[in-house]
Design an enzyme around this catalytic site. Structure first.
Site, PDB file in Angstrom:
ATOM      1  N   ASP A  37      -2.794   6.089  -2.278  1.00 21.79           N
ATOM      2  CA  ASP A  37      -2.124   7.315  -1.786  1.00 21.79           C
ATOM      3  C   ASP A  37      -2.064   8.368  -2.901  1.00 21.79           C
ATOM      4  O   ASP A  37      -0.989   8.734  -3.351  1.00 21.79           O
ATOM      5  CB  ASP A  37      -0.713   6.995  -1.244  1.00 21.79           C
ATOM      6  CG  ASP A  37       0.234   6.419  -2.291  1.00 21.79           C
ATOM      7  OD1 ASP A  37      -0.246   5.890  -3.325  1.00 21.79           O
ATOM      8  OD2 ASP A  37       1.455   6.514  -2.111  1.00 21.79           O
ATOM      9  N   ASP A  72      -2.390   6.894  -8.913  1.00 25.14           N
ATOM     10  CA  ASP A  72      -3.504   6.404  -8.077  1.00 25.14           C
ATOM     11  C   ASP A  72      -4.833   6.994  -8.549  1.00 25.14           C
ATOM     12  O   ASP A  72      -5.872   6.328  -8.483  1.00 25.14           O
ATOM     13  CB  ASP A  72      -3.314   6.832  -6.618  1.00 25.14           C
ATOM     14  CG  ASP A  72      -2.039   6.305  -6.005  1.00 25.14           C
ATOM     15  OD1 ASP A  72      -2.091   5.328  -5.256  1.00 25.14           O
ATOM     16  OD2 ASP A  72      -0.974   6.893  -6.280  1.00 25.14           O
ATOM     17  N   ASN A 115       2.868   8.823  -1.268  1.00 25.83           N
ATOM     18  CA  ASN A 115       3.219   9.889  -2.216  1.00 25.83           C
ATOM     19  C   ASN A 115       3.229  11.255  -1.527  1.00 25.83           C
ATOM     20  O   ASN A 115       3.990  12.144  -1.882  1.00 25.83           O
ATOM     21  CB  ASN A 115       2.247   9.906  -3.389  1.00 25.83           C
ATOM     22  CG  ASN A 115       2.504   8.747  -4.337  1.00 25.83           C
ATOM     23  OD1 ASN A 115       3.632   8.290  -4.458  1.00 25.83           O
ATOM     24  ND2 ASN A 115       1.460   8.263  -4.985  1.00 25.83           N
ATOM     25  N   THR A 119      -2.553   0.438  -3.805  1.00 26.33           N
ATOM     26  CA  THR A 119      -1.702   1.138  -4.768  1.00 26.33           C
ATOM     27  C   THR A 119      -0.756   2.097  -4.035  1.00 26.33           C
ATOM     28  O   THR A 119      -0.229   3.035  -4.617  1.00 26.33           O
ATOM     29  CB  THR A 119      -2.545   1.902  -5.820  1.00 26.33           C
ATOM     30  OG1 THR A 119      -3.393   2.842  -5.148  1.00 26.33           O
ATOM     31  CG2 THR A 119      -3.380   0.964  -6.657  1.00 26.33           C
ATOM     32  N   PHE A 151       9.090   1.829  -4.496  1.00 19.42           N
ATOM     33  CA  PHE A 151       8.627   2.784  -3.481  1.00 19.42           C
ATOM     34  C   PHE A 151       7.606   2.197  -2.483  1.00 19.42           C
ATOM     35  O   PHE A 151       7.800   2.281  -1.270  1.00 19.42           O
ATOM     36  CB  PHE A 151       8.039   4.015  -4.185  1.00 19.42           C
ATOM     37  CG  PHE A 151       7.542   5.077  -3.244  1.00 19.42           C
ATOM     38  CD1 PHE A 151       8.418   5.938  -2.603  1.00 19.42           C
ATOM     39  CD2 PHE A 151       6.183   5.238  -3.000  1.00 19.42           C
ATOM     40  CE1 PHE A 151       7.963   6.922  -1.734  1.00 19.42           C
ATOM     41  CE2 PHE A 151       5.714   6.213  -2.136  1.00 19.42           C
ATOM     42  CZ  PHE A 151       6.607   7.055  -1.497  1.00 19.42           C
ATOM     43  N   ASN A 152       6.494   1.634  -2.974  1.00 19.74           N
ATOM     44  CA  ASN A 152       5.414   1.210  -2.056  1.00 19.74           C
ATOM     45  C   ASN A 152       5.888   0.160  -1.054  1.00 19.74           C
ATOM     46  O   ASN A 152       5.435   0.140   0.096  1.00 19.74           O
ATOM     47  CB  ASN A 152       4.220   0.636  -2.849  1.00 19.74           C
ATOM     48  CG  ASN A 152       3.494   1.708  -3.622  1.00 19.74           C
ATOM     49  OD1 ASN A 152       3.577   2.888  -3.299  1.00 19.74           O
ATOM     50  ND2 ASN A 152       2.779   1.300  -4.669  1.00 19.74           N
ATOM     51  N   HIS A 158       1.729   3.492 -13.306  1.00 15.76           N
ATOM     52  CA  HIS A 158       1.787   2.235 -12.550  1.00 15.76           C
ATOM     53  C   HIS A 158       0.431   1.723 -12.038  1.00 15.76           C
ATOM     54  O   HIS A 158       0.033   0.587 -12.293  1.00 15.76           O
ATOM     55  CB  HIS A 158       2.643   2.421 -11.285  1.00 15.76           C
ATOM     56  CG  HIS A 158       4.003   2.975 -11.486  1.00 15.76           C
ATOM     57  ND1 HIS A 158       5.047   2.215 -11.953  1.00 15.76           N
ATOM     58  CD2 HIS A 158       4.530   4.206 -11.228  1.00 15.76           C
ATOM     59  CE1 HIS A 158       6.153   2.951 -11.983  1.00 15.76           C
ATOM     60  NE2 HIS A 158       5.866   4.164 -11.551  1.00 15.76           N
ATOM     61  N   ASP A 159      -0.237   2.551 -11.211  1.00 15.07           N
ATOM     62  CA  ASP A 159      -1.295   2.008 -10.346  1.00 15.07           C
ATOM     63  C   ASP A 159      -2.539   1.451 -11.048  1.00 15.07           C
ATOM     64  O   ASP A 159      -3.112   0.456 -10.580  1.00 15.07           O
ATOM     65  CB  ASP A 159      -1.720   3.068  -9.313  1.00 15.07           C
ATOM     66  CG  ASP A 159      -0.612   3.341  -8.305  1.00 15.07           C
ATOM     67  OD1 ASP A 159       0.268   2.475  -8.151  1.00 15.07           O
ATOM     68  OD2 ASP A 159      -0.639   4.407  -7.679  1.00 15.07           O
TER      69      ASP A 159
HETATM   70  C1  BDR Z   1       4.429   3.537  -6.928  1.00 15.94           C
HETATM   71  O1  BDR Z   1       4.921   4.579  -6.086  1.00 15.94           O
HETATM   72  C2  BDR Z   1       4.087   5.701  -6.145  1.00 15.94           C
HETATM   73  O2  BDR Z   1       4.839   6.870  -6.259  1.00 15.94           O
HETATM   74  C3  BDR Z   1       3.141   5.495  -7.291  1.00 15.94           C
HETATM   75  O3  BDR Z   1       1.873   6.059  -7.002  1.00 15.94           O
HETATM   76  C4  BDR Z   1       3.071   3.994  -7.410  1.00 15.94           C
HETATM   77  O4  BDR Z   1       2.078   3.467  -6.559  1.00 15.94           O
HETATM   78  C5  BDR Z   1       5.444   3.255  -8.010  1.00 15.94           C
HETATM   79  O5  BDR Z   1       6.657   2.855  -7.453  1.00 15.94           O
HETATM   80 CA    CA Z   2       0.431   4.935  -5.508  1.00 16.08          CA
END
Ligand code: BDR
Ligand code: CA
Length: 306
Positions: free
Chosen positions: A11, A16, A40, A124, A165-166, A239-240
């Site tokens: 996303d 990402d 996102n 991701t 979040f994801n 993160h991703d």
């Molecule tokens: C995840 O949430 C998204 O905002 C980032 O791209 C990452 O995949 C982190 O919590």
């Molecule tokens: Ca992401």
């Protein structure tokens, strides 16, 4: 060297974008398809961003399909506070042709898995498309080598006390993936929040004179400012790309086998990844990261994006 067959479901999204860059420039990976999730930003925006990125990486011939516009059962949550109105604020792409596969995201995942051997599916973003693929064609499980995701945490969350979040965006989809029987590898906040895009990281990237490094520096400046404002962090966590780095360099992360369950309740715990040791396991959970080596991998791939 035999390249690992992969699909990236993403996303984009600032972090990402660099997961995708690694997929495009690693000689260890064979990127078969890209699908997009709503997370996102809205599905229209994340899909347009993925198209721009594939063109920028000279990989516009890789099939790209738009995924589901909303989670399986819940209302869509987006994150403009971090990723901006476009979902990728901070960089202006040239006007590229918009080129999308006519299939829906989950169908492209199904067909790609069926037409290839031992496919690793990397997510991701929210796991909606992969869950839909598993629901529509459960037989593909046998052809999926591994699901590798950025999501969850062995400790606290980022959107709520408990949830990342994801997973929070589509906990039902995550639950379908985690109970599918396909081997999973989870890179959660407990490791990714240690990987900070510090001023030193930006300074090092600024010295790399490639288009990839220019993209990184411009996007990360916005990402960092927003992470500082919204989460009060000292710098933004990248993160991703952890998902991809775990596939191309085995020395970066340490994993422990755990049983991971997803909280799908309607309580304040919804979206929590419950990680249990000493139980029959379904997931390799990352518990440690070699930060220096992580950045070496990022810089090496930024150098390749000339
Ligand atoms: C995840 O949430 C998204 O905002 C980032 O791209 C990452 O995949 C982190 O919590
Ligand atoms: Ca992401």
């Amino acid at each position: 060297m035999k390249r690992r067959n992969i699909i990236l479901d993403c996303d984009p999204g600032h972090d990402d974008a660099f997961a995708l860059l690694l997929c495009c420039y690693s000689e260890k990976l064979n990127l078969l398809a890209v699908t997009t999730s709503a997370g996102n930003q809205t599905i229209e925006k994340t899909t347009k961003n993925a198209n721009n990125l594939l063109h920028f990486f000279n990989k516009e011939n890789i099939p790209l399909a738009k995924g589901s516009s909303s989670p399986l059962k819940r209302k869509i949550l987006t994150c403009p506070e971090i990723h901006g109105e476009s979902g990728l604020d901070g960089f202006n792409f040239p006007l590229y042709e918009e080129k999308y596969d006519s299939k829906e995201g989950y169908q492209l995942i199904i067909d790609t898995v069926k037409n290839n051997k031992d496919v690793t599916v990397i997510t991701t973003g929210p796991m909606t498309n992969l869950a839909l693929a598993l629901l529509h064609a459960p037989e593909i499980k046998n052809n999926i080598k591994e699901i590798v995701l950025m999501g969850g945490s062995t400790k606290e969350g980022n959107m709520t006390k408990e949830a990342e979040f994801n997973i929070l965006v589509d906990p039902e989809a995550a639950d379908i993936c985690f109970t599918s029987g396909v081997p999973l590898r989870m890179l959660g906040l407990n490791v990714t929040r240690q990987i900070l895009v510090t001023d030193e990281v930006i300074a090092k990237a600024s010295k790399i004179e490639t288009r990839g490094a220019d993209l990184f520096v411009k996007l990360m400046k916005v990402f960092n400012d927003n992470q500082r404002k919204f989460f009060g962090l000292s710098a933004g966590p990248l993160h991703d790309p952890a998902t991809i780095i775990s596939l191309i360099d085995e020395e970066v992360f340490t994993f422990i086998d755990m049983q991971v369950k997803i909280d799908t309740s309607d309580t304040e715990k919804v979206g929590k990844t419950i990680c249990l040791k000493d139980k029959p396991y379904n997931t390799k959970v990352a518990v440690n990261v070699n930060i220096e080596r992580y950045w070496e991998n990022i810089f090496e791939h930024l150098r390749r994006c000339k």
